[in-house]
Design an enzyme around this catalytic site. Structure first.
Site, PDB file in Angstrom:
ATOM      1  N   THR A 124       0.728  -1.098   0.031  1.00  0.00           N
ATOM      2  CA  THR A 124      -0.006  -0.123   0.022  1.00  0.00           C
ATOM      3  C   THR A 124       0.851   1.054  -0.001  1.00  0.00           C
ATOM      4  OG1 THR A 124      -1.324   1.402   1.397  1.00  0.00           O
ATOM      5  CG2 THR A 124      -0.215  -0.210   2.572  1.00  0.00           C
ATOM      6  N   ASP A 125       0.314   2.502  -0.512  1.00  0.00           N
ATOM      7  CA  ASP A 125       0.833   3.637  -0.372  1.00  0.00           C
ATOM      8  C   ASP A 125       1.228   4.037   0.984  1.00  0.00           C
ATOM      9  OD1 ASP A 125      -1.637   4.337   0.217  1.00  0.00           O
ATOM     10  OD2 ASP A 125      -1.737   5.663  -1.330  1.00  0.00           O
ATOM     11  N   GLU A 126       0.530   3.295   1.851  1.00  0.00           N
ATOM     12  CA  GLU A 126       0.702   4.019   3.442  1.00  0.00           C
ATOM     13  C   GLU A 126       1.940   3.486   3.973  1.00  0.00           C
ATOM     14  OE1 GLU A 126      -2.710   4.003   6.041  1.00  0.00           O
ATOM     15  OE2 GLU A 126      -4.118   4.192   4.264  1.00  0.00           O
ATOM     16  N   TYR A 149      -2.124   0.157  11.128  1.00  0.00           N
ATOM     17  CA  TYR A 149      -2.264  -0.855  10.252  1.00  0.00           C
ATOM     18  C   TYR A 149      -0.982  -0.525   9.053  1.00  0.00           C
ATOM     19  CZ  TYR A 149      -3.652  -1.142   5.190  1.00  0.00           C
ATOM     20  OH  TYR A 149      -3.654  -1.606   3.892  1.00  0.00           O
ATOM     21  N   LYS A 153       1.437  -3.432   7.536  1.00  0.00           N
ATOM     22  CA  LYS A 153       1.550  -3.717   6.108  1.00  0.00           C
ATOM     23  C   LYS A 153       3.201  -3.370   5.881  1.00  0.00           C
ATOM     24  CE  LYS A 153      -0.738  -4.381   3.128  1.00  0.00           C
ATOM     25  NZ  LYS A 153      -1.185  -5.600   2.787  1.00  0.00           N
ATOM     26  N   TYR A 206     -14.626  12.863   8.708  1.00  0.00           N
ATOM     27  CA  TYR A 206     -13.496  13.271   9.703  1.00  0.00           C
ATOM     28  C   TYR A 206     -13.008  14.468   9.570  1.00  0.00           C
ATOM     29  CZ  TYR A 206     -13.440   8.007  10.966  1.00  0.00           C
ATOM     30  OH  TYR A 206     -13.917   6.906  11.248  1.00  0.00           O
ATOM     31  N   ARG A 272     -10.008  11.133  12.941  1.00  0.00           N
ATOM     32  CA  ARG A 272      -9.180   9.974  13.237  1.00  0.00           C
ATOM     33  C   ARG A 272      -7.967  10.243  13.774  1.00  0.00           C
ATOM     34  NH1 ARG A 272      -7.890   6.544   7.808  1.00  0.00           N
ATOM     35  NH2 ARG A 272      -9.893   5.563   8.206  1.00  0.00           N
ATOM     36  N   GLY A 274      -4.237  10.700  14.591  1.00  0.00           N
ATOM     37  CA  GLY A 274      -2.967  10.643  13.550  1.00  0.00           C
ATOM     38  C   GLY A 274      -3.402  10.412  12.045  1.00  0.00           C
TER      39      GLY A 274
HETATM   40  P1  NAD Z   1     -10.458  -6.602   2.413  1.00  0.00           P
HETATM   41  O1  NAD Z   1     -10.554  -6.416   3.984  1.00  0.00           O
HETATM   42  O2  NAD Z   1     -11.616  -5.962   1.801  1.00  0.00           O
HETATM   43  O3  NAD Z   1     -10.206  -8.150   2.308  1.00  0.00           O
HETATM   44  C1  NAD Z   1      -9.224  -8.832   3.054  1.00  0.00           C
HETATM   45  C2  NAD Z   1      -9.832 -10.200   2.771  1.00  0.00           C
HETATM   46  O4  NAD Z   1      -8.537 -11.244   3.526  1.00  0.00           O
HETATM   47  C3  NAD Z   1     -10.938 -10.795   3.385  1.00  0.00           C
HETATM   48  O5  NAD Z   1     -11.470 -11.585   2.639  1.00  0.00           O
HETATM   49  C4  NAD Z   1     -10.313 -11.587   4.614  1.00  0.00           C
HETATM   50  O6  NAD Z   1     -11.404 -12.531   5.194  1.00  0.00           O
HETATM   51  C5  NAD Z   1      -8.999 -12.075   4.270  1.00  0.00           C
HETATM   52  N1  NAD Z   1      -8.157 -12.506   5.466  1.00  0.00           N
HETATM   53  C6  NAD Z   1      -7.828 -11.620   6.547  1.00  0.00           C
HETATM   54  N2  NAD Z   1      -7.175 -12.095   7.455  1.00  0.00           N
HETATM   55  C7  NAD Z   1      -6.753 -13.373   6.851  1.00  0.00           C
HETATM   56  C8  NAD Z   1      -6.110 -14.549   7.104  1.00  0.00           C
HETATM   57  N3  NAD Z   1      -5.417 -14.614   8.100  1.00  0.00           N
HETATM   58  N4  NAD Z   1      -5.977 -15.616   6.507  1.00  0.00           N
HETATM   59  C9  NAD Z   1      -6.745 -15.573   5.177  1.00  0.00           C
HETATM   60  N5  NAD Z   1      -7.549 -14.843   4.655  1.00  0.00           N
HETATM   61  C10 NAD Z   1      -7.761 -13.579   5.511  1.00  0.00           C
HETATM   62  O7  NAD Z   1      -9.266  -6.054   2.141  1.00  0.00           O
HETATM   63  P2  NAD Z   1      -9.048  -4.928   0.595  1.00  0.00           P
HETATM   64  O8  NAD Z   1      -9.439  -3.707   0.553  1.00  0.00           O
HETATM   65  O9  NAD Z   1      -9.390  -6.069  -0.572  1.00  0.00           O
HETATM   66  O10 NAD Z   1      -7.109  -5.140   0.388  1.00  0.00           O
HETATM   67  C11 NAD Z   1      -6.687  -6.113  -0.020  1.00  0.00           C
HETATM   68  C12 NAD Z   1      -5.154  -5.980  -0.054  1.00  0.00           C
HETATM   69  O11 NAD Z   1      -4.962  -4.623  -0.551  1.00  0.00           O
HETATM   70  C13 NAD Z   1      -4.603  -5.741   1.349  1.00  0.00           C
HETATM   71  O12 NAD Z   1      -3.434  -6.479   1.465  1.00  0.00           O
HETATM   72  C14 NAD Z   1      -4.774  -4.369   1.488  1.00  0.00           C
HETATM   73  O13 NAD Z   1      -3.582  -3.897   2.516  1.00  0.00           O
HETATM   74  C15 NAD Z   1      -4.140  -4.027  -0.049  1.00  0.00           C
HETATM   75  N6  NAD Z   1      -4.621  -2.610  -0.292  1.00  0.00           N
HETATM   76  C16 NAD Z   1      -5.838  -2.171  -0.438  1.00  0.00           C
HETATM   77  C17 NAD Z   1      -6.298  -1.046  -0.633  1.00  0.00           C
HETATM   78  C18 NAD Z   1      -7.568  -0.357  -0.551  1.00  0.00           C
HETATM   79  O14 NAD Z   1      -7.846   0.909  -0.809  1.00  0.00           O
HETATM   80  N7  NAD Z   1      -8.426  -1.209  -0.263  1.00  0.00           N
HETATM   81  C19 NAD Z   1      -5.236  -0.124  -1.362  1.00  0.00           C
HETATM   82  C20 NAD Z   1      -3.921  -0.609  -1.224  1.00  0.00           C
HETATM   83  C21 NAD Z   1      -3.490  -1.910  -0.981  1.00  0.00           C
HETATM   84  O1  DAU Z   2      -3.992   4.338   0.468  1.00  0.00           O
HETATM   85  C1  DAU Z   2      -4.373   2.860   0.736  1.00  0.00           C
HETATM   86  C2  DAU Z   2      -5.113   2.623   1.848  1.00  0.00           C
HETATM   87  O2  DAU Z   2      -6.495   3.067   1.384  1.00  0.00           O
HETATM   88  C3  DAU Z   2      -5.197   0.995   1.915  1.00  0.00           C
HETATM   89  O3  DAU Z   2      -4.052   0.488   2.199  1.00  0.00           O
HETATM   90  C4  DAU Z   2      -6.368   0.670   3.083  1.00  0.00           C
HETATM   91  O4  DAU Z   2      -6.509  -0.733   3.263  1.00  0.00           O
HETATM   92  C5  DAU Z   2      -7.669   1.291   2.757  1.00  0.00           C
HETATM   93  O5  DAU Z   2      -8.662   1.045   3.647  1.00  0.00           O
HETATM   94  C6  DAU Z   2      -7.515   2.653   2.671  1.00  0.00           C
HETATM   95  O6  DAU Z   2      -7.057   3.342   3.779  1.00  0.00           O
HETATM   96  P1  DAU Z   2      -7.723   4.791   3.983  1.00  0.00           P
HETATM   97  O7  DAU Z   2      -7.751   5.083   5.619  1.00  0.00           O
HETATM   98  O8  DAU Z   2      -7.265   5.853   3.238  1.00  0.00           O
HETATM   99  O9  DAU Z   2      -9.280   4.402   3.521  1.00  0.00           O
HETATM  100  P2  DAU Z   2     -10.553   4.812   4.474  1.00  0.00           P
HETATM  101  O10 DAU Z   2     -11.885   4.496   3.381  1.00  0.00           O
HETATM  102  O11 DAU Z   2     -10.956   4.400   5.745  1.00  0.00           O
HETATM  103  O12 DAU Z   2     -10.645   6.436   4.448  1.00  0.00           O
HETATM  104  C7  DAU Z   2     -10.415   7.362   3.326  1.00  0.00           C
HETATM  105  C8  DAU Z   2     -10.448   8.597   3.744  1.00  0.00           C
HETATM  106  O13 DAU Z   2     -11.656   9.041   4.545  1.00  0.00           O
HETATM  107  C9  DAU Z   2      -9.503   8.873   5.004  1.00  0.00           C
HETATM  108  O14 DAU Z   2      -8.765  10.309   4.791  1.00  0.00           O
HETATM  109  C10 DAU Z   2     -10.188   9.007   6.248  1.00  0.00           C
HETATM  110  C11 DAU Z   2     -11.644   9.504   5.712  1.00  0.00           C
HETATM  111  N1  DAU Z   2     -12.808   8.876   6.732  1.00  0.00           N
HETATM  112  C12 DAU Z   2     -12.880   7.357   6.746  1.00  0.00           C
HETATM  113  C13 DAU Z   2     -14.192   7.193   7.297  1.00  0.00           C
HETATM  114  C14 DAU Z   2     -14.125   5.567   7.308  1.00  0.00           C
HETATM  115  C15 DAU Z   2     -13.847   9.767   6.766  1.00  0.00           C
HETATM  116  O15 DAU Z   2     -13.794  10.935   6.815  1.00  0.00           O
HETATM  117  N2  DAU Z   2     -14.803   9.308   7.599  1.00  0.00           N
HETATM  118  C16 DAU Z   2     -14.913   8.121   7.754  1.00  0.00           C
HETATM  119  O16 DAU Z   2     -16.227   7.437   8.293  1.00  0.00           O
END
Ligand code: NAD
Ligand code: DAU
Length: 343
Positions: A124-126, A149, A153, A206, A272, A274
């Site tokens: 992730t970019d995080e 988180y 990662k 937030y 949120r 931090g």
């Molecule tokens: P998600 O939370 O929707 O899905 C995660 C999946 O992993 C779920 O199906 C869960 O059941 C499974 N899982 C969790 N723990 C497990 C374990 N111990 N063993 C087997 N399965 C397990 O997540 P997502 O948003 O689809 O993210 C997928 C990947 O992409 C992650 O590695 C996340 O860090 C990365 N990522 C997500 C984003 C985003 O914006 N969503 C951006 C960049 C990177």
């Molecule tokens: O940037 C990549 C990441 O993006 C991934 O690695 C993470 O798995 C994914 O969850 C996502 O993280 P964020 O923290 O950016 O996503 P989230 O949807 O939780 O929040 C997006 C933005 O919105 C962030 O600035 C926080 C804000 N937010 C989030 C929630 C849940 C709100 O303002 N209100 C909310 O209720």
């Protein structure tokens, strides 16, 4: 026949990736290993019932003997499984460390022992921590994760790259930006805002809502992951950046406008802890391999919002039960302080 083992294939990006691969690689069979945490939902892939190229295995990636067993005969691994929600990691990070760090290590051990040809680690970019638009992170930038988180990662990614450096095990890495689209669990901002707006409930924004995120569309993320899995250079990382950056308030406004809902639903609440202001990445390495996002900011947000509007069957069952407890803990006091009742 190529055998691809996908982890986390019942989650948001993983399920879109499984479907993407089966559509584009007719000679692939997929083993989807997923623990089915709260975020894993077999309904995400219910259209694959009866597809002989697809097999689901419920298992924890931290179970190394099981992973070693499942990895026999596997050619490629795409590792998506993770605890993925920043807010939940702030409430307690034990599961994040178990899955994102130890789980990744366990999979690497199993894959290496079985001579897997390619291992894609989805990062992730995080990992870079917050940066502004004037200084986009290149793949060589230092890691400065801020949330539990992001720290977990980063630990998992460092473990993956250590397998390349120590054993020449062919690991490739993607660092994806904030991704949106169908089947994203409605704890994340965009599906949460959208489904709340559909239900006439407040959208909890937030802080001042001026934090910026990319809005990479999920199939663009899948295309990038697949390209890097097949053509990435072992040991290298690739930023996945669409350039669809916008602040959270603008995203919330676009959502209510698309749905014809009231702007009064947008409710600033306590920030949120931090909260990272923004991430920016230099995406030229991946673009140099030919990847281009197919969705710009407008089409990424609109397509996503329309999907939730048209697929209530998917999210309505999720938003009942256990989800209500999470919602109350996360937003109850915040919304009450803002003068709004939580549902
Ligand atoms: P998600 O939370 O929707 O899905 C995660 C999946 O992993 C779920 O199906 C869960 O059941 C499974 N899982 C969790 N723990 C497990 C374990 N111990 N063993 C087997 N399965 C397990 O997540 P997502 O948003 O689809 O993210 C997928 C990947 O992409 C992650 O590695 C996340 O860090 C990365 N990522 C997500 C984003 C985003 O914006 N969503 C951006 C960049 C990177
Ligand atoms: O940037 C990549 C990441 O993006 C991934 O690695 C993470 O798995 C994914 O969850 C996502 O993280 P964020 O923290 O950016 O996503 P989230 O949807 O939780 O929040 C997006 C933005 O919105 C962030 O600035 C926080 C804000 N937010 C989030 C929630 C849940 C709100 O303002 N209100 C909310 O209720």
């Amino acid at each position: 026949m190529t055998t691809l083992l996908v982890t986390g294939g019942c989650g948001f990006i993983g399920s879109n990736y499984v479907r993407w691969v089966l559509d584009r690689h007719p000679d692939y069979r997929i083993i989807n290993v997923d623990k089915l945490t709260y975020a894993g939902n077999p309904a995400n892939l219910k259209d694959l019932d009866g597809d002989e190229r697809y097999r689901f295995v419920q298992a924890d990636i931290g179970d190394t003997p099981r992973m070693t067993d499942l990895m026999r005969g596997v050619d490629l691994v795409a590792h998506f499984a993770a605890e993925s929600h920043v807010d939940r990691s702030l409430a307690g990070a034990g599961e994040f460390i178990a899955t994102n760090v130890f789980g990744t290590y366990s999979l690497l051990v199993a894959a290496r022992e079985n001579g897997v040809n390619r291992f894609l680690h989805v990062s992730t970019d995080e990992v870079y921590g917050p940066v502004g638009p004037e200084n986009p992170s290149t793949e060589d930038a230092a890691f400065r994760p801020t949330s539990p988180y992001a720290a977990s990662k980063t630990g998992g990614e460092l473990m993956a790259s250590s397998f390349f450096h120590s054993y020449r095990f062919p690991v490739v890495i993607t660092r994806g930006a904030n991704t949106i689209g169908p089947y994203q669990y409605p704890e994340k901002a965009i599906p949460l805002f959208t489904t709340n707006a559909i239900e006439g409930k407040p959208l909890p924004l937030y802080g001042d809502g001026r934090q910026v995120r990319d809005r990479l569309y999920v199939t663009d993320h899948c295309a990038a992951a697949d390209l890097v899995l097949h053509e990435g250079e072992p040991g290298r990382a690739y930023n996945v950046w669409a350039g669809n950056d916008c602040d959270n308030r603008a995203a919330a406004e676009a959502i209510v406008d698309t749905l014809g809902a009231s702007h009064d639903l947008i409710t600033p609440v306590e920030d949120r802890a931090g909260h990272d202001q923004s991430y920016y990445m230099d995406g030229s390495r991946l673009r140099g391999m030919g990847w281009r996002p197919q969705y710009d900011l407008e089409s990424s947000l609109r397509t996503t919002v329309e999907w939730y509007r048209d697929n209530r069957w998917w999210w309505e069952p999720i938003k009942s039960g256990e989800y209500q407890d999470y919602y109350e803990k996360q937003y109850g006091k915040r919304l009450a302080a803002a003068g709004k009742q939580s549902p």
